[in-house]
Design a protein around this motif. Sequence first.
Motif, PDB file in Angstrom:
ATOM      1  N   ARG A 186      56.635 -10.760 -16.608  1.00 41.29           N
ATOM      2  CA  ARG A 186      55.968  -9.529 -16.163  1.00 41.29           C
ATOM      3  C   ARG A 186      56.958  -8.699 -15.368  1.00 41.29           C
ATOM      4  O   ARG A 186      57.601  -9.225 -14.451  1.00 41.29           O
ATOM      5  N   GLU A 188      57.183  -7.035 -12.802  1.00 40.39           N
ATOM      6  CA  GLU A 188      56.522  -6.754 -11.525  1.00 40.39           C
ATOM      7  C   GLU A 188      57.269  -5.640 -10.781  1.00 40.39           C
ATOM      8  O   GLU A 188      58.498  -5.649 -10.713  1.00 40.39           O
ATOM      9  N   PHE A 196      56.855 -16.871  -5.423  1.00 43.70           N
ATOM     10  CA  PHE A 196      55.421 -16.568  -5.525  1.00 43.70           C
ATOM     11  C   PHE A 196      55.178 -15.510  -6.607  1.00 43.70           C
ATOM     12  O   PHE A 196      54.310 -15.668  -7.460  1.00 43.70           O
ATOM     13  N   LEU A 203      53.358 -20.573 -16.738  1.00 46.75           N
ATOM     14  CA  LEU A 203      51.897 -20.655 -16.665  1.00 46.75           C
ATOM     15  C   LEU A 203      51.417 -21.979 -17.232  1.00 46.75           C
ATOM     16  O   LEU A 203      52.051 -22.553 -18.118  1.00 46.75           O
ATOM     17  N   LEU A 271      46.457 -18.941  -6.374  1.00 49.22           N
ATOM     18  CA  LEU A 271      47.173 -20.027  -7.054  1.00 49.22           C
ATOM     19  C   LEU A 271      46.772 -20.072  -8.518  1.00 49.22           C
ATOM     20  O   LEU A 271      47.561 -20.372  -9.391  1.00 49.22           O
ATOM     21  N   GLU A 310      38.424 -19.691 -18.758  1.00 44.79           N
ATOM     22  CA  GLU A 310      39.881 -19.764 -18.731  1.00 44.79           C
ATOM     23  C   GLU A 310      40.405 -20.130 -17.339  1.00 44.79           C
ATOM     24  O   GLU A 310      40.481 -19.268 -16.459  1.00 44.79           O
ATOM     25  N   THR A 316      54.987 -22.235 -11.459  1.00 43.79           N
ATOM     26  CA  THR A 316      56.028 -21.957 -10.468  1.00 43.79           C
ATOM     27  C   THR A 316      55.388 -21.610  -9.115  1.00 43.79           C
ATOM     28  O   THR A 316      55.899 -21.981  -8.061  1.00 43.79           O
ATOM     29  N   ARG A 317      54.229 -20.948  -9.170  1.00 42.52           N
ATOM     30  CA  ARG A 317      53.545 -20.635  -7.905  1.00 42.52           C
ATOM     31  C   ARG A 317      52.998 -21.915  -7.267  1.00 42.52           C
ATOM     32  O   ARG A 317      53.036 -22.082  -6.049  1.00 42.52           O
TER      33      ARG A 317
HETATM   34  N1  GAP Z   1      45.575 -15.411 -18.841  1.00 40.27           N
HETATM   35  C1  GAP Z   1      45.145 -15.109 -17.522  1.00 40.27           C
HETATM   36  C2  GAP Z   1      46.233 -14.837 -16.598  1.00 40.27           C
HETATM   37  O1  GAP Z   1      47.387 -14.767 -16.960  1.00 40.27           O
HETATM   38  P1  GAP Z   1      46.667 -14.168 -14.090  1.00 40.27           P
HETATM   39  O2  GAP Z   1      45.730 -14.239 -12.922  1.00 40.27           O
HETATM   40  O3  GAP Z   1      47.304 -12.853 -14.394  1.00 40.27           O
HETATM   41  O4  GAP Z   1      45.813 -14.707 -15.325  1.00 40.27           O
HETATM   42  C3  GAP Z   1      47.492 -16.604 -13.779  1.00 40.27           C
HETATM   43  O5  GAP Z   1      47.808 -15.246 -13.919  1.00 40.27           O
HETATM   44  C4  GAP Z   1      48.326 -17.239 -12.679  1.00 40.27           C
HETATM   45  O6  GAP Z   1      49.695 -16.987 -12.934  1.00 40.27           O
HETATM   46  C5  GAP Z   1      48.104 -16.671 -11.278  1.00 40.27           C
HETATM   47  O7  GAP Z   1      46.984 -17.279 -10.656  1.00 40.27           O
HETATM   48  C6  GAP Z   1      49.404 -17.043 -10.592  1.00 40.27           C
HETATM   49  O8  GAP Z   1      49.360 -18.390 -10.180  1.00 40.27           O
HETATM   50  C7  GAP Z   1      50.416 -16.941 -11.720  1.00 40.27           C
HETATM   51  N2  GAP Z   1      51.176 -15.674 -11.689  1.00 40.27           N
HETATM   52  C8  GAP Z   1      50.743 -14.448 -12.063  1.00 40.27           C
HETATM   53  N3  GAP Z   1      51.713 -13.539 -11.922  1.00 40.27           N
HETATM   54  C9  GAP Z   1      52.788 -14.196 -11.444  1.00 40.27           C
HETATM   55  C10 GAP Z   1      54.123 -13.818 -11.076  1.00 40.27           C
HETATM   56  N4  GAP Z   1      54.540 -12.554 -11.205  1.00 40.27           N
HETATM   57  N5  GAP Z   1      54.964 -14.766 -10.613  1.00 40.27           N
HETATM   58  C11 GAP Z   1      54.565 -16.062 -10.501  1.00 40.27           C
HETATM   59  N6  GAP Z   1      53.333 -16.474 -10.833  1.00 40.27           N
HETATM   60  C12 GAP Z   1      52.446 -15.564 -11.293  1.00 40.27           C
END
Ligand code: GAP
Length: 443
Positions: A186, A188, A196, A203, A271, A310, A316-317
């Motif tokens: 992503r 970001e 984090f 995932l 999380l 889901e 990693t988090r």
């Molecule tokens: N398919 C659903 C989905 O992807 P999300 O809440 O966008 O849901 C799931 O992401 C999990 O992925 C989050 O709860 C978090 O633990 C982790 N996550 C999301 N974005 C992240 C990022 N940029 N870096 C690290 N972990 C991330």
Amino acid sequence: MAEPGTLEKLVSLCKRRGFVYPGSEIYGGLTGTWDYGPLGVELLRNIKNAWWHDNVTARDDIVGLDSAILMNRTVWQASGHEDAFTDPLIDCKACKARFRADQIAESACPRKPSKHPGEFAECQLTEARKFNLMFKTFVGPVEESAATVYLRPETAQGMFVNFKNVCDSTRVKLPFGIAQIGKAFRNEITPKQFIFRSREFELMEIEFFCKPETSQEWYRTWQDTRFAWYQSLGLKGSNLRLREHAKEELAFYSRGTSDIEYQFPWGWGELEGIAHRGDYDLSQHQKFSGKDLTYFDDETKERFLPHVIEPAAGATRATLAFLCEAYAEEQVEGETRTVLRLSPRLAPVKAAIFPLVKKEGMPERAMAICNDLKKHWPVFYDEKGAVGRRYRRQDEAGTPFCLTVDGQTAQDQTVTVRERDSMTQTRIGVDHIRNFLIERLID
Ligand code: GAP
């Protein structure tokens, strides 16, 4: 909650001991990317293995999948990501910094003294605009729109598009799940707080398909199951909470979403998200692909689109949460001992083996024990420095047991076992070491 300053100390320990390094560091780094070193890769893998074991291997109703990172672009049009997977972005024309519009109040302008964006006379903030978080690339040699693909921002869609394949090639019956672990990407706007929020991460996701009338019950069951999983691996209940999203927060297709949050050193953070997605995904892929994705129920002779719960966790988090929980400093004999109290199941190295001194056959005996244990677990041989120092080095790495071969070993075939958390020392027979570890490493 962790002490203030814990994150800085943890980042430093992670670099110093080889858990996590900044990505591309010798070239000045690449923001939002991290490399997992020799200890970190074991910890991350142990978290993924524990998740896979508990959700796939140990259950009869979930099967695994490993789908491609690159997928047909239409997947992301059907899922809604191409249009809607966006964050609101604000640019500052004066200092060229970018901020998430929804996080302006917590963001800092790069100018000094520290203020929020927009608070200096020079600030020139633009209107918020939508910024798609998917990384775009091209398949084949020509960089044209028709060749556009995305690095997947989640693993979920790989499971939806393989729903029919899994139904046709296995004997799954509702309710059942498909599970997948994999990289996600992503772009970001503000990657932060160490691992984090990064731009490349891992995932661990389950798509759990069930009959519509049972979906609310499964939604609750998954909340409890996933909450208990984090506790089983050492996160304290007081550092965890389940936060149900308010109606206004929900995606338009969601029938309910709750986050399992952890109390990180800077406050509560997500999380894992557990979402009741109804039949949104299957119906969208059915519409866009033109393929029948309904499920046929042999008993009722009905055909319908299952509903989906889901549980989506960040591997990693979770690594960061387990590290934060494990990190401790304590005073021992006038010195500060830094220790990672990781669950033995997650600890990167399961046991360290030391000869007390480098003579009288002790290194050879210790090495033989080490070679035997290596067939089963990651273990570490160390003969350098005073034994007390060697213990401290293993404490920092989170190694739960240290085995020391000493003068007595040659006489009665026993070694000293020193436990990381209690620091107690007992003697056990060399023949019993393997069983001793089996009992403590396998939950
Ligand atoms: N398919 C659903 C989905 O992807 P999300 O809440 O966008 O849901 C799931 O992401 C999990 O992925 C989050 O709860 C978090 O633990 C982790 N996550 C999301 N974005 C992240 C990022 N940029 N870096 C690290 N972990 C991330």
